[in-house]
Structures are given as structure tokens and as C-alpha cells.
Design a protein around this motif. Structure first.
Motif, PDB file in Angstrom:
ATOM      1  N   THR A 168       0.775  -0.751   0.171  1.00  0.00           N
ATOM      2  CA  THR A 168      -0.074   0.047   0.150  1.00  0.00           C
ATOM      3  C   THR A 168       0.926   1.505  -0.094  1.00  0.00           C
ATOM      4  OG1 THR A 168      -1.799  -0.978   0.700  1.00  0.00           O
ATOM      5  CG2 THR A 168      -2.035   1.084   0.655  1.00  0.00           C
ATOM      6  N   ALA A 169       1.854   1.036   0.674  1.00  0.00           N
ATOM      7  CA  ALA A 169       2.921   2.776   0.793  1.00  0.00           C
ATOM      8  C   ALA A 169       3.731   2.514  -0.606  1.00  0.00           C
ATOM      9  CB  ALA A 169       3.575   2.364   2.175  1.00  0.00           C
ATOM     10  N   ASP A 170       3.781   1.550  -0.751  1.00  0.00           N
ATOM     11  CA  ASP A 170       4.841   1.911  -2.583  1.00  0.00           C
ATOM     12  C   ASP A 170       4.001   2.579  -3.657  1.00  0.00           C
ATOM     13  OD1 ASP A 170       7.016   0.526  -1.257  1.00  0.00           O
ATOM     14  OD2 ASP A 170       6.537  -1.065  -2.135  1.00  0.00           O
ATOM     15  N   THR A 171       2.233   2.230  -3.394  1.00  0.00           N
ATOM     16  CA  THR A 171       1.475   2.181  -4.139  1.00  0.00           C
ATOM     17  C   THR A 171       1.059   4.114  -3.435  1.00  0.00           C
ATOM     18  OG1 THR A 171       0.517   0.075  -4.832  1.00  0.00           O
ATOM     19  CG2 THR A 171      -1.300   2.647  -5.173  1.00  0.00           C
ATOM     20  N   ILE A 172       0.775   4.788  -2.900  1.00  0.00           N
ATOM     21  CA  ILE A 172       0.641   5.449  -2.737  1.00  0.00           C
ATOM     22  C   ILE A 172       1.701   6.457  -2.206  1.00  0.00           C
ATOM     23  CG2 ILE A 172       0.381   7.028  -0.219  1.00  0.00           C
ATOM     24  CD1 ILE A 172      -1.914   4.682   0.649  1.00  0.00           C
ATOM     25  N   ASN A 173       3.005   6.327  -1.448  1.00  0.00           N
ATOM     26  CA  ASN A 173       4.239   7.137  -2.080  1.00  0.00           C
ATOM     27  C   ASN A 173       5.242   7.855  -3.967  1.00  0.00           C
ATOM     28  OD1 ASN A 173       4.409   7.375   0.493  1.00  0.00           O
ATOM     29  ND2 ASN A 173       5.901   5.140   0.763  1.00  0.00           N
ATOM     30  N   LYS A 174       4.237   6.869  -4.760  1.00  0.00           N
ATOM     31  CA  LYS A 174       4.801   7.182  -5.703  1.00  0.00           C
ATOM     32  C   LYS A 174       3.822   8.604  -6.277  1.00  0.00           C
ATOM     33  CE  LYS A 174       4.853   2.869  -7.565  1.00  0.00           C
ATOM     34  NZ  LYS A 174       3.676   1.327  -8.611  1.00  0.00           N
ATOM     35  N   ASP A 175       3.200   9.126  -5.294  1.00  0.00           N
ATOM     36  CA  ASP A 175       1.976  10.347  -5.534  1.00  0.00           C
ATOM     37  C   ASP A 175       3.116  11.041  -4.215  1.00  0.00           C
ATOM     38  OD1 ASP A 175       0.454  12.637  -6.416  1.00  0.00           O
ATOM     39  OD2 ASP A 175      -1.276  11.213  -6.577  1.00  0.00           O
ATOM     40  N   SER A 176       2.293  12.619  -4.416  1.00  0.00           N
ATOM     41  CA  SER A 176       2.994  13.644  -2.953  1.00  0.00           C
ATOM     42  C   SER A 176       2.018  13.594  -2.260  1.00  0.00           C
ATOM     43  CB  SER A 176       3.745  14.798  -4.335  1.00  0.00           C
ATOM     44  OG  SER A 176       4.117  15.201  -2.825  1.00  0.00           O
ATOM     45  N   PHE A 177       1.484  13.260  -1.361  1.00  0.00           N
ATOM     46  CA  PHE A 177       0.392  13.797  -0.254  1.00  0.00           C
ATOM     47  C   PHE A 177       0.664  14.722   1.214  1.00  0.00           C
ATOM     48  CE2 PHE A 177      -1.351  10.133  -2.392  1.00  0.00           C
ATOM     49  CZ  PHE A 177      -2.288  10.171  -2.624  1.00  0.00           C
ATOM     50  N   ASP A 178       0.164  15.300   1.038  1.00  0.00           N
ATOM     51  CA  ASP A 178       0.357  16.013   2.563  1.00  0.00           C
ATOM     52  C   ASP A 178       0.368  15.792   4.335  1.00  0.00           C
ATOM     53  OD1 ASP A 178       1.004  18.675   0.939  1.00  0.00           O
ATOM     54  OD2 ASP A 178      -0.708  18.098   0.226  1.00  0.00           O
ATOM     55  N   LEU A 179      -1.170  14.580   3.229  1.00  0.00           N
ATOM     56  CA  LEU A 179      -0.882  13.443   4.945  1.00  0.00           C
ATOM     57  C   LEU A 179      -1.920  12.191   4.481  1.00  0.00           C
ATOM     58  CD1 LEU A 179      -2.697  13.136   8.306  1.00  0.00           C
ATOM     59  CD2 LEU A 179      -4.347  14.515   7.576  1.00  0.00           C
ATOM     60  N   THR A 180      -1.502  11.239   5.054  1.00  0.00           N
ATOM     61  CA  THR A 180      -2.057   9.673   4.655  1.00  0.00           C
ATOM     62  C   THR A 180      -2.652   9.706   6.077  1.00  0.00           C
ATOM     63  OG1 THR A 180      -0.581   9.551   3.799  1.00  0.00           O
ATOM     64  CG2 THR A 180      -1.447   7.753   3.809  1.00  0.00           C
ATOM     65  N   LEU A 181      -3.856   9.676   5.825  1.00  0.00           N
ATOM     66  CA  LEU A 181      -5.142   8.695   7.289  1.00  0.00           C
ATOM     67  C   LEU A 181      -5.545   7.222   6.802  1.00  0.00           C
ATOM     68  CD1 LEU A 181      -7.623  11.518   7.933  1.00  0.00           C
ATOM     69  CD2 LEU A 181      -5.617  10.652   8.924  1.00  0.00           C
ATOM     70  N   GLU A 182      -5.008   6.170   8.231  1.00  0.00           N
ATOM     71  CA  GLU A 182      -5.812   5.163   7.721  1.00  0.00           C
ATOM     72  C   GLU A 182      -6.987   5.488   8.690  1.00  0.00           C
ATOM     73  OE1 GLU A 182      -3.974   1.309   7.083  1.00  0.00           O
ATOM     74  OE2 GLU A 182      -3.734   1.322   8.859  1.00  0.00           O
ATOM     75  N   LEU A 183      -8.462   4.923   8.415  1.00  0.00           N
ATOM     76  CA  LEU A 183      -9.615   4.841   9.055  1.00  0.00           C
ATOM     77  C   LEU A 183      -9.771   3.501  10.206  1.00  0.00           C
ATOM     78  CD1 LEU A 183     -11.807   6.989   6.360  1.00  0.00           C
ATOM     79  CD2 LEU A 183     -10.164   7.383   8.360  1.00  0.00           C
ATOM     80  N   HIS A 184     -10.125   3.181  10.981  1.00  0.00           N
ATOM     81  CA  HIS A 184     -11.038   2.464  11.447  1.00  0.00           C
ATOM     82  C   HIS A 184     -11.508   2.655  12.745  1.00  0.00           C
ATOM     83  CE1 HIS A 184      -6.813  -0.945  11.049  1.00  0.00           C
ATOM     84  NE2 HIS A 184      -6.179   0.805  10.216  1.00  0.00           N
ATOM     85  N   TYR A 185     -12.258   1.628  13.810  1.00  0.00           N
ATOM     86  CA  TYR A 185     -12.316   1.843  15.242  1.00  0.00           C
ATOM     87  C   TYR A 185     -12.204   0.760  16.157  1.00  0.00           C
ATOM     88  CZ  TYR A 185     -16.626  -1.475  14.081  1.00  0.00           C
ATOM     89  OH  TYR A 185     -17.381  -1.867  13.393  1.00  0.00           O
ATOM     90  N   ASN A 186     -12.202   1.290  17.083  1.00  0.00           N
ATOM     91  CA  ASN A 186     -11.573  -0.290  18.336  1.00  0.00           C
ATOM     92  C   ASN A 186     -12.955  -1.185  18.509  1.00  0.00           C
ATOM     93  OD1 ASN A 186      -9.208   0.610  18.583  1.00  0.00           O
ATOM     94  ND2 ASN A 186      -9.321   2.138  19.914  1.00  0.00           N
TER      95      ASN A 186
END
Length: 178
Positions: A63-81
């Protein structure tokens, strides 16, 4: 904030936490992520993990390899406990060495708890590869925050988050102030 990557935690085959009152974690957060994309398509790009094939690290690396090909200011991973029915509140996790990640995590945790009337459990710095969520926060080029807005195992928390679209609008409002 110019560009934000939204990653839905878990996978379609391994859906994460379950709640008596809400869709499972993966399905709930897909709905929230899709709503964020509708709110502002030029700001948000939505990603899902492919599978846990090879383990958690391998999944996060792909997932990081895919996302890091682009330039983002923030990356959020959505969950709940999910834990005991008494567990409650909002928290966010970040990689311990990321000053921006810490700043964003603190703001998101505080504001989600204010907007949706939960206890602010604050932030958790992730220090080593054995910490849950570490690889997501470590592998991303952009500051990365894991958002755990409520406990699906707590009826009062879960009922405050019944509408993933409302939650998405709250997140968007918070992100617009970062």
C-alpha cells in the motif's frame, strides 16, 4: 491541505472489528472514505489494502509503495476499535519521530471527540515494529495518522457514529483546518 490519502483499514476479506450497532470496521470506513471523496474529489484519494498475503508488514508495504508514488500532505488510515463494552473514546496513532504526524493526530483526536461527543483518549506514539499500526505510520512519506474514533463494542460510542457520512463530514471539517 492540498492532497490527502485515505486508506481504509483492513481488507474486504479480513474486515476488522465488528459492532452490534454498525457495519463491520472495513465496511463502515469504506462508506466514510467514499463520502470524503464525494465531498472534495480533488483533495481526497481513497485506497484499500489488497490482502494480508505475506502478513501485515507486506500488506502495508504494498500500500505504501502505491501511495508514495504520489505526493500527499497527509495520509490517514481509518479504523474503529473494539474491546470490552466499557471501553470508549477517540484516539489517533502516529510514528513517534513525525512532528507533523503528532500535530495532526492530536488535532484530529481532539476535534473528533468534540464534534461527536466522545472522550478524547489522545494520541499514541508508535515506537517499534511490534506496535499495532507501526508499519502504516512508518512507511508513508507523508505524515501518517491512524484514526480510531470510537469503540464499536460500546453502545454509546457506536450510536454516536451511526452515520458514516456524518463522520466523514466531521473529518473533512477538521482536515480543512490543518
Amino acid at each position: 491541505m492540498r492532497k490527502v490519502a485515505i486508506v481504509v483499514g483492513h481488507t474486504k476479506d479480513s474486515k476488522g472489528a465488528y459492532s452490534k450497532w454498525l457495519p463491520c470496521e472495513f465496511e463502515y470506513n469504506i462508506q466514510a472514505a467514499e463520502e470524503l471523496k464525494k465531498i472534495n474529489p480533488s483533495l481526497y484519494t481513497v485506497y484499500t489494502h489488497d490482502s494480508y498475503l505475506g502478513g501485515y508488514y507486506a500488506m502495508e508495504k504494498r500500500t505504501a509503495d502505491t501511495i508514495n508514488k504520489d505526493s500527499f500532505d497527509l495520509t490517514l488510515e481509518l479504523h474503529y476499535n473494539s474491546a470490552s463494552p466499557l471501553a470508549h473514546g477517540t484516539e489517533c496513532c502516529y510514528w513517534f519521530a513525525s512532528k507533523k504526524g503528532k500535530e495532526y493526530a492530536q488535532k484530529i483526536s481532539l476535534e473528533v471527540s468534540k464534534h461527536l461527543d466522545t472522550t478524547n483518549r489522545g494520541t499514541k506514539a508508535l515506537y517499534n515494529k511490534n506496535d499495532r499500526g507501526y508499519w502504516f505510520t512508518y512507511l508513508m512519506k507523508a505524515p501518517a495518522v491512524i484514526v480510531e474514533p470510537f469503540f464499536g463494542s460500546n453502545e454509546f460510542d457506536a450510536l454516536k457514529f451511526q452515520d458514516p457520512k456524518k463522520y466523514a463530514h466531521v473529518l473533512n471539517e477538521i482536515i480543512s483546518t490543518l
